[in-house]
Design a protein around this motif. Structure first.
Motif, PDB file in Angstrom:
ATOM      1  N   LEU A  27       0.820  -1.209   0.000  1.00 49.86           N
ATOM      2  CA  LEU A  27       0.000   0.000   0.000  1.00 49.86           C
ATOM      3  C   LEU A  27       0.856   1.262   0.000  1.00 49.86           C
ATOM      4  CD1 LEU A  27      -3.062   0.623   0.074  1.00 49.86           C
ATOM      5  CD2 LEU A  27      -2.811   0.956   2.538  1.00 49.86           C
ATOM      6  N   ASN A  28       2.032   1.209   0.625  1.00 51.49           N
ATOM      7  CA  ASN A  28       2.883   2.386   0.753  1.00 51.49           C
ATOM      8  C   ASN A  28       4.025   2.416  -0.249  1.00 51.49           C
ATOM      9  OD1 ASN A  28       2.073   4.019   3.317  1.00 51.49           O
ATOM     10  ND2 ASN A  28       1.907   1.866   3.928  1.00 51.49           N
ATOM     11  N   ASP A  29       4.033   1.484  -1.176  1.00 50.99           N
ATOM     12  CA  ASP A  29       5.119   1.366  -2.155  1.00 50.99           C
ATOM     13  C   ASP A  29       4.695   1.970  -3.482  1.00 50.99           C
ATOM     14  OD1 ASP A  29       7.600   0.647  -3.113  1.00 50.99           O
ATOM     15  OD2 ASP A  29       7.476  -1.405  -2.378  1.00 50.99           O
ATOM     16  N   HIS A  30       5.575   1.863  -4.468  1.00 46.75           N
ATOM     17  CA  HIS A  30       5.241   2.286  -5.824  1.00 46.75           C
ATOM     18  C   HIS A  30       3.984   1.539  -6.271  1.00 46.75           C
ATOM     19  CE1 HIS A  30       5.523   2.828 -10.173  1.00 46.75           C
ATOM     20  NE2 HIS A  30       6.418   3.769  -9.981  1.00 46.75           N
ATOM     21  N   PRO A  31       3.047   2.203  -6.951  1.00 43.25           N
ATOM     22  CA  PRO A  31       1.765   1.547  -7.289  1.00 43.25           C
ATOM     23  C   PRO A  31       1.868   0.433  -8.320  1.00 43.25           C
ATOM     24  CG  PRO A  31       1.887   3.753  -8.251  1.00 43.25           C
ATOM     25  CD  PRO A  31       3.055   3.626  -7.320  1.00 43.25           C
ATOM     26  N   ALA A  32       3.009   0.275  -8.980  1.00 43.64           N
ATOM     27  CA  ALA A  32       3.112  -0.724 -10.056  1.00 43.64           C
ATOM     28  C   ALA A  32       2.808  -2.136  -9.567  1.00 43.64           C
ATOM     29  CB  ALA A  32       4.501  -0.670 -10.692  1.00 43.64           C
ATOM     30  N   TYR A  33       3.298  -2.491  -8.398  1.00 42.40           N
ATOM     31  CA  TYR A  33       3.102  -3.848  -7.888  1.00 42.40           C
ATOM     32  C   TYR A  33       1.634  -4.096  -7.553  1.00 42.40           C
ATOM     33  CZ  TYR A  33       4.346  -8.165  -5.351  1.00 42.40           C
ATOM     34  OH  TYR A  33       4.465  -9.467  -4.921  1.00 42.40           O
ATOM     35  N   THR A  97       5.056  10.217  -1.447  1.00 42.52           N
ATOM     36  CA  THR A  97       4.406  10.473  -2.724  1.00 42.52           C
ATOM     37  C   THR A  97       4.253   9.109  -3.390  1.00 42.52           C
ATOM     38  OG1 THR A  97       6.336  10.694  -4.189  1.00 42.52           O
ATOM     39  CG2 THR A  97       5.755  12.609  -2.826  1.00 42.52           C
ATOM     40  N   PRO A  98       3.565   9.008  -4.525  1.00 41.44           N
ATOM     41  CA  PRO A  98       3.443   7.695  -5.167  1.00 41.44           C
ATOM     42  C   PRO A  98       4.774   7.054  -5.531  1.00 41.44           C
ATOM     43  CG  PRO A  98       1.787   9.180  -6.034  1.00 41.44           C
ATOM     44  CD  PRO A  98       2.688  10.008  -5.174  1.00 41.44           C
ATOM     45  N   THR A  99       5.825   7.853  -5.723  1.00 46.90           N
ATOM     46  CA  THR A  99       7.097   7.286  -6.190  1.00 46.90           C
ATOM     47  C   THR A  99       8.287   7.588  -5.287  1.00 46.90           C
ATOM     48  OG1 THR A  99       7.464   9.241  -7.591  1.00 46.90           O
ATOM     49  CG2 THR A  99       6.364   7.351  -8.603  1.00 46.90           C
ATOM     50  N   THR A 100       8.078   8.281  -4.166  1.00 48.96           N
ATOM     51  CA  THR A 100       9.199   8.611  -3.284  1.00 48.96           C
ATOM     52  C   THR A 100       8.751   8.698  -1.827  1.00 48.96           C
ATOM     53  OG1 THR A 100       8.867  11.019  -3.473  1.00 48.96           O
ATOM     54  CG2 THR A 100      10.377   9.985  -5.057  1.00 48.96           C
ATOM     55  N   TRP A 101       9.747   8.620  -0.945  1.00 46.09           N
ATOM     56  CA  TRP A 101       9.615   9.049   0.441  1.00 46.09           C
ATOM     57  C   TRP A 101      10.610  10.192   0.633  1.00 46.09           C
ATOM     58  CZ3 TRP A 101       5.882   7.800   3.677  1.00 46.09           C
ATOM     59  CH2 TRP A 101       5.217   6.578   3.519  1.00 46.09           C
ATOM     60  N   GLU A 102      10.189  11.264   1.297  1.00 44.32           N
ATOM     61  CA  GLU A 102      11.060  12.413   1.488  1.00 44.32           C
ATOM     62  C   GLU A 102      11.278  12.687   2.971  1.00 44.32           C
ATOM     63  OE1 GLU A 102       9.688  15.825  -0.602  1.00 44.32           O
ATOM     64  OE2 GLU A 102       9.485  14.777  -2.535  1.00 44.32           O
ATOM     65  N   VAL A 142      15.667  12.081  -0.493  1.00 45.63           N
ATOM     66  CA  VAL A 142      14.587  11.486  -1.269  1.00 45.63           C
ATOM     67  C   VAL A 142      14.896  10.000  -1.457  1.00 45.63           C
ATOM     68  CG1 VAL A 142      13.284  11.504  -3.425  1.00 45.63           C
ATOM     69  CG2 VAL A 142      14.190  13.653  -2.493  1.00 45.63           C
ATOM     70  N   VAL A 143      14.079   9.148  -0.889  1.00 42.85           N
ATOM     71  CA  VAL A 143      14.217   7.706  -1.070  1.00 42.85           C
ATOM     72  C   VAL A 143      13.248   7.296  -2.179  1.00 42.85           C
ATOM     73  CG1 VAL A 143      14.061   5.429  -0.008  1.00 42.85           C
ATOM     74  CG2 VAL A 143      14.845   7.392   1.342  1.00 42.85           C
ATOM     75  N   VAL A 144      13.796   6.756  -3.242  1.00 45.27           N
ATOM     76  CA  VAL A 144      12.989   6.397  -4.402  1.00 45.27           C
ATOM     77  C   VAL A 144      12.188   5.133  -4.116  1.00 45.27           C
ATOM     78  CG1 VAL A 144      13.082   5.719  -6.837  1.00 45.27           C
ATOM     79  CG2 VAL A 144      14.651   7.471  -5.957  1.00 45.27           C
ATOM     80  N   LYS A 145      10.938   5.098  -4.581  1.00 45.83           N
ATOM     81  CA  LYS A 145      10.136   3.876  -4.586  1.00 45.83           C
ATOM     82  C   LYS A 145      10.224   3.292  -5.994  1.00 45.83           C
ATOM     83  CE  LYS A 145       6.522   5.657  -1.443  1.00 45.83           C
ATOM     84  NZ  LYS A 145       5.056   5.913  -1.349  1.00 45.83           N
ATOM     85  N   PRO A 146      11.088   2.312  -6.224  1.00 48.79           N
ATOM     86  CA  PRO A 146      11.226   1.784  -7.585  1.00 48.79           C
ATOM     87  C   PRO A 146       9.999   0.965  -7.999  1.00 48.79           C
ATOM     88  CG  PRO A 146      13.138   1.243  -6.221  1.00 48.79           C
ATOM     89  CD  PRO A 146      12.040   1.696  -5.306  1.00 48.79           C
ATOM     90  N   PRO A 147       9.654   0.961  -9.268  1.00 49.67           N
ATOM     91  CA  PRO A 147       8.603   0.048  -9.729  1.00 49.67           C
ATOM     92  C   PRO A 147       8.997  -1.395  -9.418  1.00 49.67           C
ATOM     93  CG  PRO A 147       9.131   1.659 -11.433  1.00 49.67           C
ATOM     94  CD  PRO A 147      10.172   1.812 -10.355  1.00 49.67           C
ATOM     95  N   VAL A 154      13.882   2.301 -12.442  1.00 51.20           N
ATOM     96  CA  VAL A 154      13.631   3.724 -12.212  1.00 51.20           C
ATOM     97  C   VAL A 154      14.139   4.514 -13.416  1.00 51.20           C
ATOM     98  CG1 VAL A 154      14.158   5.707 -10.747  1.00 51.20           C
ATOM     99  CG2 VAL A 154      13.801   3.448  -9.726  1.00 51.20           C
ATOM    100  N   GLY A 155      13.379   5.509 -13.811  1.00 52.50           N
ATOM    101  CA  GLY A 155      13.815   6.387 -14.892  1.00 52.50           C
ATOM    102  C   GLY A 155      14.759   7.455 -14.370  1.00 52.50           C
ATOM    103  N   ALA A 156      14.555   8.678 -14.778  1.00 53.10           N
ATOM    104  CA  ALA A 156      15.409   9.782 -14.329  1.00 53.10           C
ATOM    105  C   ALA A 156      15.229  10.016 -12.837  1.00 53.10           C
ATOM    106  CB  ALA A 156      15.069  11.044 -15.107  1.00 53.10           C
ATOM    107  N   PRO A 157      16.288  10.324 -12.119  1.00 54.04           N
ATOM    108  CA  PRO A 157      16.149  10.624 -10.683  1.00 54.04           C
ATOM    109  C   PRO A 157      15.308  11.873 -10.486  1.00 54.04           C
ATOM    110  CG  PRO A 157      18.350  11.196 -11.477  1.00 54.04           C
ATOM    111  CD  PRO A 157      17.673  10.467 -12.594  1.00 54.04           C
ATOM    112  N   PRO A 158      14.689  12.008  -9.316  1.00 50.34           N
ATOM    113  CA  PRO A 158      13.734  13.106  -9.094  1.00 50.34           C
ATOM    114  C   PRO A 158      14.389  14.441  -8.776  1.00 50.34           C
ATOM    115  CG  PRO A 158      13.848  11.731  -7.149  1.00 50.34           C
ATOM    116  CD  PRO A 158      14.733  11.074  -8.173  1.00 50.34           C
ATOM    117  N   PHE A 159      15.470  14.780  -9.457  1.00 53.53           N
ATOM    118  CA  PHE A 159      16.141  16.044  -9.196  1.00 53.53           C
ATOM    119  C   PHE A 159      15.231  17.237  -9.499  1.00 53.53           C
ATOM    120  CE2 PHE A 159      20.481  13.975 -10.400  1.00 53.53           C
ATOM    121  CZ  PHE A 159      20.481  13.270  -9.215  1.00 53.53           C
ATOM    122  N   ASP A 160      14.521  17.165 -10.610  1.00 51.92           N
ATOM    123  CA  ASP A 160      13.713  18.304 -11.053  1.00 51.92           C
ATOM    124  C   ASP A 160      12.552  18.616 -10.110  1.00 51.92           C
ATOM    125  OD1 ASP A 160      15.351  18.618 -13.244  1.00 51.92           O
ATOM    126  OD2 ASP A 160      14.083  17.412 -14.575  1.00 51.92           O
TER     127      ASP A 160
END
Length: 284
Positions: A27-33, A97-102, A142-147, A154-160
């Protein structure tokens, strides 16, 4: 009909088992799974409804059904294997967020942030407690939630997403560190590897690098770390945690195939955090 019914039950049973044992993680991970699990249930329901219907015969139709069944079994096996290692700790102040923990600093903010990639099949929340001290020092983390919890997806890192941060340390544990080493962006100011190493030769890269490993690690073994050290950027610093194992680099319990620790988790993690904190603080 029996095979179709069995496949239908498996398509419902495997997601049910995963959700029953890893509900909070999924539930708290990337939604892909979660999407994949729901899709399997839909496939299972469809197969169940069609199980009693007569099927046209013919060699090509039979071959197609066999191929589809084999593919479905492979997918079910992969989905079961992807069931993540659940975090045993977290951080109540982390922002999801859907793809990260900050992890956001509470005081003055440094211009150096940290993007961290989890190890394969590991709940990203397992790293929050270990990375919190970096945020306490003013570094946005920023801890990425990988698919599917596979960092290589993971695509581009969330720098932007954080224009207020001009420079970044990219890091990761195990496969996550390998993914971090692949990030090629002028904003990268440092590389932080936990029980990990690059997949290719990066010795010509001018990049401050810290590699932290455990001398009892059964997955990223001391031999692996030594053999791949020439791949690291020139001047890389290597720190060995005496008695440390692979699973000590996160809070997710034991991991199959790991070594036998010769120290306790708290002692090992204190050394991992201290080395990482000093490295990032030096950069900004």
């Amino acid at each position: 009909m029996l095979v179709r019914l069995l496949l239908a039950l498996a398509c419902v049973g495997v997601p049910a088992w995963v959700l029953a044992t890893r509900w909070s993680t999924v539930l708290n991970d990337h939604p892909a799974y979660l999407v994949l699990l729901v899709a399997l249930v839909v496939v299972g329901a469809t197969l169940g409804l069609r199980a009693r219907r007569p099927r046209p015969s013919g060699r090509w139709r039979t071959t197609g059904r066999v191929a589809a069944a084999v593919l479905l079994v492979a997918v079910l096996g992969a989905v079961g294997w992807l069931r993540p290692f659940a975090a045993t700790s977290g951080d109540p102040l982390a922002v999801g967020t859907p793809t990260t923990w900050e992890l956001r600093p509470s005081g003055p903010v440094s211009d150096v942030g940290v993007v961290f990639y989890p190890g394969a099949r590991v709940d990203p929340r397992a790293y929050l407690a270990l990375l919190r001290p970096l945020a306490d020092d003013g570094h946005p983390v920023v801890v990425v939630k990988p698919p599917l919890d596979i960092a290589l997806l993971v695509g581009a890192p969330p720098f932007d997403d954080h224009p207020e941060v001009s420079r970044w340390v990219v890091g990761g544990h195990s496969l996550g560190g390998t993914a971090a080493a692949m990030v090629d962006d002028p904003r990268v100011a440092g590389l932080l590897l936990w029980a990990s190493y690059p997949a290719d030769d990066q010795s010509s890269r001018d990049l401050p690098t810290l590699s932290v490993s455990g001398d009892r690690d059964g997955l990223a073994t001391p031999a692996d770390i030594a053999d791949t050290a020439p791949r690291l950027p020139a001047g890389a610093r290597l720190v060995t945690v005496p008695g440390g194992v692979h699973a000590f680099f996160g809070d997710y319990g034991e991991q199959p195939g790991d070594g036998v620790p010769a120290t306790d988790r708290a002692t090992a993690q204190r050394q991992i955090v201290e080395a990482s904190r000093a490295f990032v603080d030096e950069l900004g």
